[in-house]
Design a protein around this motif. Structure first.
Motif, PDB file in Angstrom:
ATOM      1  N   ARG A  29      97.448  61.363  38.838  1.00  0.00           N
ATOM      2  CA  ARG A  29      98.527  60.531  39.464  1.00  0.00           C
ATOM      3  C   ARG A  29      99.091  61.436  40.634  1.00  0.00           C
ATOM      4  O   ARG A  29      98.969  62.751  40.626  1.00  0.00           O
ATOM      5  N   VAL A  55     109.828  63.097  37.195  1.00  0.00           N
ATOM      6  CA  VAL A  55     109.799  61.726  37.946  1.00  0.00           C
ATOM      7  C   VAL A  55     108.916  62.023  39.481  1.00  0.00           C
ATOM      8  O   VAL A  55     109.270  61.765  40.287  1.00  0.00           O
ATOM      9  N   GLY A  56     107.646  62.633  39.109  1.00  0.00           N
ATOM     10  CA  GLY A  56     106.730  62.593  40.280  1.00  0.00           C
ATOM     11  C   GLY A  56     106.739  63.902  41.189  1.00  0.00           C
ATOM     12  O   GLY A  56     106.300  63.673  42.255  1.00  0.00           O
ATOM     13  N   PHE A  57     107.342  64.933  40.707  1.00  0.00           N
ATOM     14  CA  PHE A  57     107.684  65.960  41.541  1.00  0.00           C
ATOM     15  C   PHE A  57     107.357  67.202  40.408  1.00  0.00           C
ATOM     16  O   PHE A  57     108.026  67.410  39.505  1.00  0.00           O
ATOM     17  N   ALA A  86     105.089  54.726  31.547  1.00  0.00           N
ATOM     18  CA  ALA A  86     105.876  54.707  32.872  1.00  0.00           C
ATOM     19  C   ALA A  86     105.186  54.990  34.051  1.00  0.00           C
ATOM     20  O   ALA A  86     105.330  54.285  34.896  1.00  0.00           O
ATOM     21  N   SER A  90     104.507  51.619  36.616  1.00  0.00           N
ATOM     22  CA  SER A  90     105.171  51.914  37.701  1.00  0.00           C
ATOM     23  C   SER A  90     104.681  51.035  38.817  1.00  0.00           C
ATOM     24  O   SER A  90     103.532  50.929  39.192  1.00  0.00           O
ATOM     25  N   ASN A  91     105.575  50.043  39.235  1.00  0.00           N
ATOM     26  CA  ASN A  91     105.197  48.983  40.107  1.00  0.00           C
ATOM     27  C   ASN A  91     105.426  49.568  41.753  1.00  0.00           C
ATOM     28  O   ASN A  91     106.405  49.816  42.253  1.00  0.00           O
ATOM     29  N   THR A  92     104.253  49.649  42.523  1.00  0.00           N
ATOM     30  CA  THR A  92     104.203  50.243  43.604  1.00  0.00           C
ATOM     31  C   THR A  92     103.542  49.166  44.609  1.00  0.00           C
ATOM     32  O   THR A  92     103.017  50.029  45.661  1.00  0.00           O
TER      33      THR A  92
ATOM     34  N   PHE B  96     114.320  53.598  37.234  1.00  0.00           N
ATOM     35  CA  PHE B  96     113.801  54.085  36.000  1.00  0.00           C
ATOM     36  C   PHE B  96     114.115  53.273  34.908  1.00  0.00           C
ATOM     37  O   PHE B  96     114.978  52.540  35.050  1.00  0.00           O
ATOM     38  N   MET B 121     110.515  48.493  37.744  1.00  0.00           N
ATOM     39  CA  MET B 121     110.820  49.814  37.207  1.00  0.00           C
ATOM     40  C   MET B 121     109.699  50.666  37.743  1.00  0.00           C
ATOM     41  O   MET B 121     108.407  50.184  38.247  1.00  0.00           O
ATOM     42  N   VAL B 122     110.194  51.827  38.286  1.00  0.00           N
ATOM     43  CA  VAL B 122     109.300  52.744  38.793  1.00  0.00           C
ATOM     44  C   VAL B 122     109.386  54.169  38.160  1.00  0.00           C
ATOM     45  O   VAL B 122     110.473  54.347  37.287  1.00  0.00           O
ATOM     46  N   TYR B 123     108.315  54.834  38.155  1.00  0.00           N
ATOM     47  CA  TYR B 123     108.233  56.104  37.471  1.00  0.00           C
ATOM     48  C   TYR B 123     108.990  57.236  38.292  1.00  0.00           C
ATOM     49  O   TYR B 123     109.456  58.304  37.775  1.00  0.00           O
ATOM     50  N   SER B 124     108.828  56.976  39.780  1.00  0.00           N
ATOM     51  CA  SER B 124     109.353  58.006  40.640  1.00  0.00           C
ATOM     52  C   SER B 124     109.712  57.402  41.825  1.00  0.00           C
ATOM     53  O   SER B 124     109.441  56.321  42.221  1.00  0.00           O
ATOM     54  N   PRO B 125     110.930  58.056  42.507  1.00  0.00           N
ATOM     55  CA  PRO B 125     111.474  57.833  43.843  1.00  0.00           C
ATOM     56  C   PRO B 125     110.235  57.591  44.689  1.00  0.00           C
ATOM     57  O   PRO B 125     110.116  56.859  45.808  1.00  0.00           O
ATOM     58  N   LEU B 126     109.132  58.438  44.644  1.00  0.00           N
ATOM     59  CA  LEU B 126     107.941  58.193  45.405  1.00  0.00           C
ATOM     60  C   LEU B 126     107.154  56.919  45.521  1.00  0.00           C
ATOM     61  O   LEU B 126     107.081  56.382  46.475  1.00  0.00           O
ATOM     62  N   ASP B 127     107.376  56.110  44.455  1.00  0.00           N
ATOM     63  CA  ASP B 127     106.927  54.956  44.196  1.00  0.00           C
ATOM     64  C   ASP B 127     107.514  53.797  44.883  1.00  0.00           C
ATOM     65  O   ASP B 127     107.197  52.868  45.351  1.00  0.00           O
ATOM     66  N   ASN B 130     106.786  53.988  48.446  1.00  0.00           N
ATOM     67  CA  ASN B 130     105.741  52.967  48.464  1.00  0.00           C
ATOM     68  C   ASN B 130     105.956  51.813  48.709  1.00  0.00           C
ATOM     69  O   ASN B 130     105.049  51.070  49.573  1.00  0.00           O
ATOM     70  N   THR B 150     116.991  65.638  38.761  1.00  0.00           N
ATOM     71  CA  THR B 150     116.198  64.814  39.586  1.00  0.00           C
ATOM     72  C   THR B 150     116.836  64.642  40.830  1.00  0.00           C
ATOM     73  O   THR B 150     116.231  64.168  41.665  1.00  0.00           O
ATOM     74  N   SER B 153     114.320  65.492  43.764  1.00  0.00           N
ATOM     75  CA  SER B 153     113.218  64.483  44.026  1.00  0.00           C
ATOM     76  C   SER B 153     113.713  63.322  44.976  1.00  0.00           C
ATOM     77  O   SER B 153     113.174  62.756  45.896  1.00  0.00           O
ATOM     78  N   THR B 157     112.569  62.571  48.940  1.00  0.00           N
ATOM     79  CA  THR B 157     112.054  61.317  49.122  1.00  0.00           C
ATOM     80  C   THR B 157     112.750  60.670  50.481  1.00  0.00           C
ATOM     81  O   THR B 157     112.146  60.328  51.293  1.00  0.00           O
TER      82      THR B 157
END
Lengths: 93, 381
Positions: A29, A55-57, A86, A90-92, B96, B121-127, B130, B150, B153, B157
Motif C-alpha cells: 500500500r 490512516v495512510g501516514f 479497510a 478503500s474506494n479510490t 472512514f 468509505m476510504v482508508y486514508s485521506p490520500l485515497d 486520489n 489523524t 494526515s 493531504t
C-alpha cells in the motif's frame, strides 16, 4: 483509527511527494512518509524501516521486534484484519 | 486470575498486579471510595475490556472511560451537515468506516448512501485525494475527524492538494484537540478524578510537555500509556505509585513511541493548515472552548465549510441517551436506560455504541453483566 498498524517500507514511490510503498501483513500500500523524513533520514534511507502507520501516514519509526510484537497483539484484538480490510476496500477510483 | 495467562508476559503481569495491590493500601483515598483513573483514549478503553483489566485490578481501582473516541463525540448537527454535503449532486463524500454509522438527527451516512448519495468509505485521506484526481468533474469532500493522531494526515493531504493545484477537493473538518478537552473535564463540577492514563498516539504527535498543567496546576498524576495490556497495567502502577508517594508528574510509559517533544513534522503541518476554533460542540459534553480546529483562511479553497452552504443547525442530543453522563463517568454504560435494549452496536442510538473504541460498545462486546454492577454507582460529587 487510533491504534495504527506497523508496516515495513519496501520502496520509495515518489521522492518529491514523500510517498513510499509499505508491506502491511502481506498487503502492499502507498503511504505518505513526510512525518518520518528529516535531515538525518532522507526518503531513500527509509527503505527497510519499520513504521507505525495511521490512516495512510507513517507516523513513527519502530524497531522490527516491536513491530512484530504489535502485529501479533493487534491480530489478537482483531484490529489487523479490520485495518487490512479497510485498505483493501478503500474506494479510490 | 485466568485472564493473566493470555498476556505476552504473564509473570510480569502477576508481579505488577501484586505490586498494585500493595500500592493501593498506601493510598488514603480508598478508605472512602475507589481511586478513579480516567483513560482518555478510546484505544485504551478497547484494550481494558478486551483483556478484562478492569476485573483484574483490585476493586479499589476504577477506570473512568474518557471522551477519546472522536466518532463518538460528534454532535448530531455536524453529522446532519455532513449528510447535507453528501446529498449534493456534485459531491462524492469520503469517510472512514466508523463515521458512516454515527447518526445525525434523522439518519447516518450509510442510510444517505442507500438513498442515493455518493458516499464512499476510504482508508486514508490520500485515497480521497486520489478520487478527486480521477473524478475532475465531481467535488470530493473528505470527512476529517480525530484528535491530533489523524490531524497531521488531513493537514498533509491539504498541503499536497494545494501543491498539485487540485481544485475539486475539500475537507469537512471535525478535528478536535486533546488539551482543552482534558481541561474541560478537570473543570467539570460533577466529576472527580485522581489520575489519568494519557493517550499514546496523540502524544506521539504532541509530545509529553503539553500535559504539564495537569500535574502543575490541577495536581493530578498522568502517565502516557501504550496500548498493550501490560502497558496499561504498568501505567496504572505508575499512576498509583505517584498517588502513594504524593507526587503529581507527567510520566511516560510509552517511550518507545512517544518523544518528549512529539513529532516536529506533524506539528508543523498542523500549525500551517489549522487554527483553533473559539469553541466546538461535543456530543454529550456540550460546547468546549478551543477544543476544535478549522482550516486556516489561506487554505479556504480546501475547506468544505467555506466552499458549500451548510445547514449548520445545533441539534440537541437524543433525550433517551445518557452518553454525556457516561462520558463524564457519572454512570457506567450498563446503567444507561437504553443500554443493550434500544441501543446496541447493531442499532446504535448513542454515539458511544457506534465505534469499537466507544465505552458502551466495549461494555456490550466484552461482557458487561458481571462484578461492576454489583458495586454501587458513582454518585456525583
Amino acid at each position: 483509527m487510533c491504534l495504527g498498524i506497523p508496516g515495513q517500507i519496501v520502496e520509495i514511490s515518489n521522492v518529491e511527494h514523500k510517498l513510499a510503498i509499505v508491506n502491511v501483513g502481506g498487503v502492499r500500500r502507498e503511504v505518505n512518509i513526510a512525518c518520518i523524513v528529516d535531515k538525518e533520514h532522507s526518503p531513500g534511507s527509509c527503505v527497510g524501516d519499520w513504521v507505525l502507520i495511521h490512516v495512510g501516514f507513517a507516523m513513527s519509526r519502530i524497531d522490527e521486534k516491536e513491530a512484530k510484537r504489535t502485529i501479533e497483539l493487534l491480530t489478537e484484538m482483531g484490529e489487523v484484519q479490520t485495518e487490512i480490510q479497510a485498505m483493501r476496500q478503500s474506494n479510490t477510483s | 486470575m485466568k485472564f493473566v495467562d493470555e498476556f505476552r508476559d504473564p509473570q510480569k503481569a502477576r508481579i505488577l498486579l501484586q505490586e498494585i495491590e500493595g500500592l493501593v493500601k498506601r493510598i488514603p483515598i480508598c478508605l472512602d471510595r475507589p481511586i478513579w483513573i480516567m483513560e482518555v483514549c478510546g484505544g485504551h478503553t478497547h484494550t481494558i475490556f478486551r483483556y478484562g483489566l478492569n476485573k483484574m485490578l483490585p476493586k479499589e481501582v476504577e477506570f473512568i472511560h474518557g471522551p477519546g473516541c472522536p466518532v463518538c463525540v460528534l454532535p448530531r448537527g455536524r453529522v446532519d451537515d455532513c449528510i447535507a454535503l453528501a446529498e449534493r449532486a456534485e459531491v462524492i463524500m469520503t469517510t472512514f468506516g466508523d463515521a458512516m454509522r454515527v447518526t445525525g438527527s434523522k439518519k447516518n451516512l450509510l442510510q444517505a448512501k442507500a438513498e442515493g448519495a455518493d458516499v464512499r468509505m476510504v482508508y486514508s485521506p490520500l485515497d480521497a485525494l486520489n478520487l478527486a484526481r480521477v473524478n475532475p468533474d465531481r467535488e470530493v469532500v473528505f470527512f476529517g475527524l480525530g484528535f491530533e493522531t489523524t490531524m497531521p494526515s488531513t493537514a498533509l493531504t491539504i498541503l499536497q492538494a494545494k501543491q498539485e493545484g487540485i481544485k475539486n477537493f475539500s475537507i469537512f473538518c471535525n478535528h478536535i484537540t486533546i488539551i482543552p478537552t482534558i481541561k474541560a473535564i478537570l473543570d467539570s463540577p460533577d466529576l472527580q478524578l485522581d489520575g489519568f492514563l494519557g493517550p499514546g498516539h496523540v502524544s506521539m504527535v504532541i509530545g509529553t510537555k503539553p500535559y504539564s498543567f495537569i500535574a502543575d496546576y490541577y495536581r493530578r498524576p498522568i502517565t502516557i500509556a501504550g496500548f498493550e495490556p501490560l502497558d496499561i497495567l504498568q501505567s496504572v502502577w505508575m499512576v498509583l505509585k505517584q498517588l502513594a508517594e504524593g507526587r503529581c508528574e507527567v510520566e511516560n510509559q510509552y517511550t518507545r513511541i512517544v518523544p518528549p517533544d512529539g513529532n516536529t513534522q506533524s506539528l508543523e503541518a498542523i500549525q500551517e493548515v489549522f487554527e483553533l476554533r473559539e469553541f466546538f460542540e461535543w456530543r454529550g459534553l456540550g460546547s468546549i472552548d478551543h477544543s476544535g480546529v478549522r482550516v486556516r483562511e489561506e487554505f479556504s479553497a480546501f475547506d468544505a465549510e467555506r466552499k458549500f452552504p451548510l445547514p449548520n443547525l445545533k441539534i440537541a442530543d437524543p433525550t433517551s441517551c445518557q452518553c454525556g453522563e457516561v462520558l463524564k463517568g457519572v454512570i457506567k454504560p450498563s446503567q444507561c436506560k437504553v443500554f443493550g435494549t434500544a441501543c446496541t452496536p447493531q442499532n446504535p442510538l448513542g454515539a458511544l455504541m457506534v465505534s469499537t473504541e466507544g465505552a458502551c460498545a466495549a461494555y456490550y462486546n466484552y461482557g458487561w453483566i458481571p462484578e461492576e454492577d454489583l458495586h454501587p454507582a458513582r454518585s456525583p460529587v
